[in-house]
Scaffold this motif. Structure first.
Motif, short mmCIF file in Angstrom:
data_model
loop_
_atom_site.label_atom_id
_atom_site.label_comp_id
_atom_site.label_asym_id
_atom_site.label_seq_id
_atom_site.Cartn_x
_atom_site.Cartn_y
_atom_site.Cartn_z
N UNK A 184 0.95 -1.20 0.24
CA UNK A 184 0.06 0.10 -0.16
C UNK A 184 0.85 1.38 -0.02
N UNK A 185 1.91 1.14 0.70
CA UNK A 185 2.90 2.57 0.74
C UNK A 185 3.65 2.81 -0.54
N UNK A 186 3.70 1.39 -1.34
CA UNK A 186 4.44 1.71 -2.75
C UNK A 186 3.43 2.00 -3.57
N UNK A 187 2.20 1.72 -3.54
CA UNK A 187 1.10 2.35 -4.59
C UNK A 187 0.80 3.72 -4.05
N UNK A 188 1.25 4.13 -3.05
CA UNK A 188 0.92 5.59 -2.58
C UNK A 188 1.85 6.50 -3.34
N UNK A 189 2.93 5.79 -3.65
CA UNK A 189 4.19 6.82 -4.32
C UNK A 189 4.04 7.02 -5.79
#
Length: 556
Positions: free
Chosen positions: A551-556
């Motif tokens: 999820x944190x990767x998708x936020x970038x």
């Protein structure tokens, strides 16, 4: 009036239940349409890159909601026209005029399903019965073997093997007891009464009467005994009891005669395929016609349900899928009934989704449901309460209690995330040729400790890690999600945005309380072993860590 002209049973449509059921179906369907509209509309509104995690998570959840809604829709056919039946045993003719009854008792594993005591019981209870049970056969009592005096049958005597089998069973009996499970769930009541109001219930395991004319093919005058012996064994007396002849193609394809074994749920499949004028009814008199031995521990329940799930998915993935095969043979509502049974194992998809994705998003501050101030919040709330209240109404109306409802809700959730999952995977592997079909019997002999746990309402968690770990993992995930989510929502003051996710975690934790109790509080033999708990904590940690990373990767 001559009793022979009067019906032996009459059906009565449950008008009040039909009105309640149809009204609920209409209201619940309207709410589901509104829910689907909300999901589709939200996808067009969240187009910014920073909303990618929300869109991705909502898409997975929406897929689960669609599957759950589809299976629910199929199940509404049971509730369209439920009926009950009144029986008139006093109208039966004299015993001499009644047709003969065949009692067939078999087992795939005598250590788990001993048949010896059953056959002895039949001999004691039935006066003048003609038996082929081994006990009567070897005793050679006059009058008991009239139907089994054929030379081929007599030539098959193997008394030594029988005595060994009898001794083994008796040793098992000395160290254990058999529990008669008299539970009668609302699920069974709704299913059979509903199908009885349409074109009749399907064949269901044991506990039923079936006419020979329904099970076998039409009679032919010229009987080829040698041909029949090829397919039904050497006993001429057994073949004579049929009084039937079968075409060679019927034997070779095994699709027109007797039970069909294309799937390990042979009873369901036989009822689906052999629709050649069968007429079936569901008769549930006040005095039970059958009492069966049921499973009373978690391991046997899950093993049995895994077999059922695998067989149902086998049928679903074949050319006999009820939604494709059914319309040619039966009404639309009857097709939906068979379809619901076939697609039932796919409950594992939405339940795994609802037990993991919203919880992961809650810990990462991602809202996947409308906030409390949004009008569509009431839609989700209505769908949830509507489903639960309808289930409660069905349980109470069939003589159950709130405790019964909680137990049914828990066992549905447990089966969905374990045996429905493994059964579906097993069927898919067999379809791909990666695994052969295997019939798994369930244990009907239970020891004293299992009996004590069952009678006190405790779940016996003494089962394999493969079956138990999913329950423990999902419970741990939801406990962590609830505690962490509430803390995060209070700190960030976004409790309104996360209310549904917090409530969903709390509901799953509440339903999973027996699992928490088994991990922490219980010390008996049926508790969850520390090794299972440690492994589940490790897997839960890996899932939450990797999920948060994605999820944190998708936020970038």
């Amino acid at each position: 009036m001559d009793n022979t002209t009067l019906p032996l049973h009459l059906s009565h449509v449950q008008k009040s239940s039909s009105i309640i059921n149809r009204s609920h179906t209409l209201l619940h369907s309207t709410a589901l349409i509104a829910l689907i509209y909300y999901r589709i509309a939200s996808f067009f509104q969240t187009t910014k890159t920073r909303d990618l995690p929300t869109t991705f998570s909502c898409f997975i959840i929406f897929t689960g909601e669609l599957i759950l809604s589809f299976i629910w829709f199929l199940g509404q056919a049971y509730r369209f026209r439920p009926v009950t039946r009144t029986v008139f045993p006093e109208r039966l003719p004299e015993n001499a005029e009644l047709p003969a009854v065949d009692v067939f008792i078999c087992t795939a594993d005598p250590s788990k399903e001993p048949t010896l005591e059953v056959t002895m019981l039949i001999r004691m209870l039935a006066y003048g019965i003609k038996t082929r049970c081994p006990e009567a056969y070897f005793l050679g009592e006059e009058g008991n073997n009239e139907s089994s005096s054929g030379s081929e049958f007599m030539a098959d005597r193997e008394k030594e093997k029988y005595e060994n089998f009898k001794s083994r069973v008796m040793r098992i009996r000395q160290n254990s007891i058999i529990i008669v499970n008299r539970d009668h769930t609302a699920v069974v009541e709704v299913l059979w009464q509903g199908m009885d109001g349409l074109q009749g219930p399907c064949v269901s395991g044991t506990g039923f009467y079936i006419k020979r004319e329904a099970l076998y093919a039409n009679p032919i005058k010229d009987v080829d005994i040698m041909e029949l012996k090829q397919y039904f064994g050497p006993s001429i007396e057994f073949i004579k009891s049929f009084g039937r002849h079968y075409k060679p193609k019927d034997h070779q394809h095994s699709s027109s005669v007797g039970f069909l074994y294309f799937s390990v749920v042979e009873d369901y499949f036989t009822g689906l395929v052999n629709l050649k004028g069968w007429k079936s009814v569901y008769c549930d008199p006040v005095r039970p016609a059958f009492l069966g031995v049921g499973t009373t521990n978690l391991n046997d329940v899950l093993v049995q349900s895994t077999r059922w799930s695998s067989g149902s998915v086998e049928v679903t993935l074949s050319r006999f899928c009820p939604l494709i095969y059914g319309p040619k043979k039966m009404s639309a509502l009857q097709t939906m009934c068979y379809g619901e049974l076939a697609f039932l194992p796919f409950y594992f998809l939405p339940l795994w989704c609802f037990a993991t994705i919203p919880q992961l998003c809650l810990l990462n501050g991602i809202a996947v449901y409308p906030e409390a101030s949004n009008w569509f919040f009431m839609v989700f709330l209505f769908v949830f309460l509507s489903s639960l209240s309808k289930h409660i109404q069905e349980v109470l109306s069939t003589g159950g209690s709130m405790r019964s409802w909680i137990n049914e809700q828990r066992i549905w959730m447990i089966k969905s995330v374990t045996c429905h999952l493994y059964g579906s995977l097993d069927a898919i592997m067999k379809r791909l040729g990666m695994r052969e079909a295997k019939f798994m019997t369930t244990n009907k002999v239970i020891d004293d400790e299992q009996t004590r746990l069952y009678q006190t309402g405790k779940i016996d968690f003494h089962t394999s890690i493969m079956l138990l770990a999913p329950l423990v993992i999902l419970t741990i995930i939801n406990v962590v999600s609830f505690v962490g989510g509430v803390t995060r929502a209070m700190v960030a003051r976004k409790f309104s945005d996360m209310f549904i996710q917090v409530f969903l975690s709390l509901f799953i934790v509440t339903m999973g309380y027996p699992v928490i109790e088994g991990m922490i509080l219980r010390k008996d033999k049926g508790r969850i072993l520390p090794s299972v708990t440690i492994l589940s904590v490790l897997v839960s940690t890996i899932f939450l860590s990797l999920g948060s990373l994605v999820l944190s990767v998708l936020l970038k």
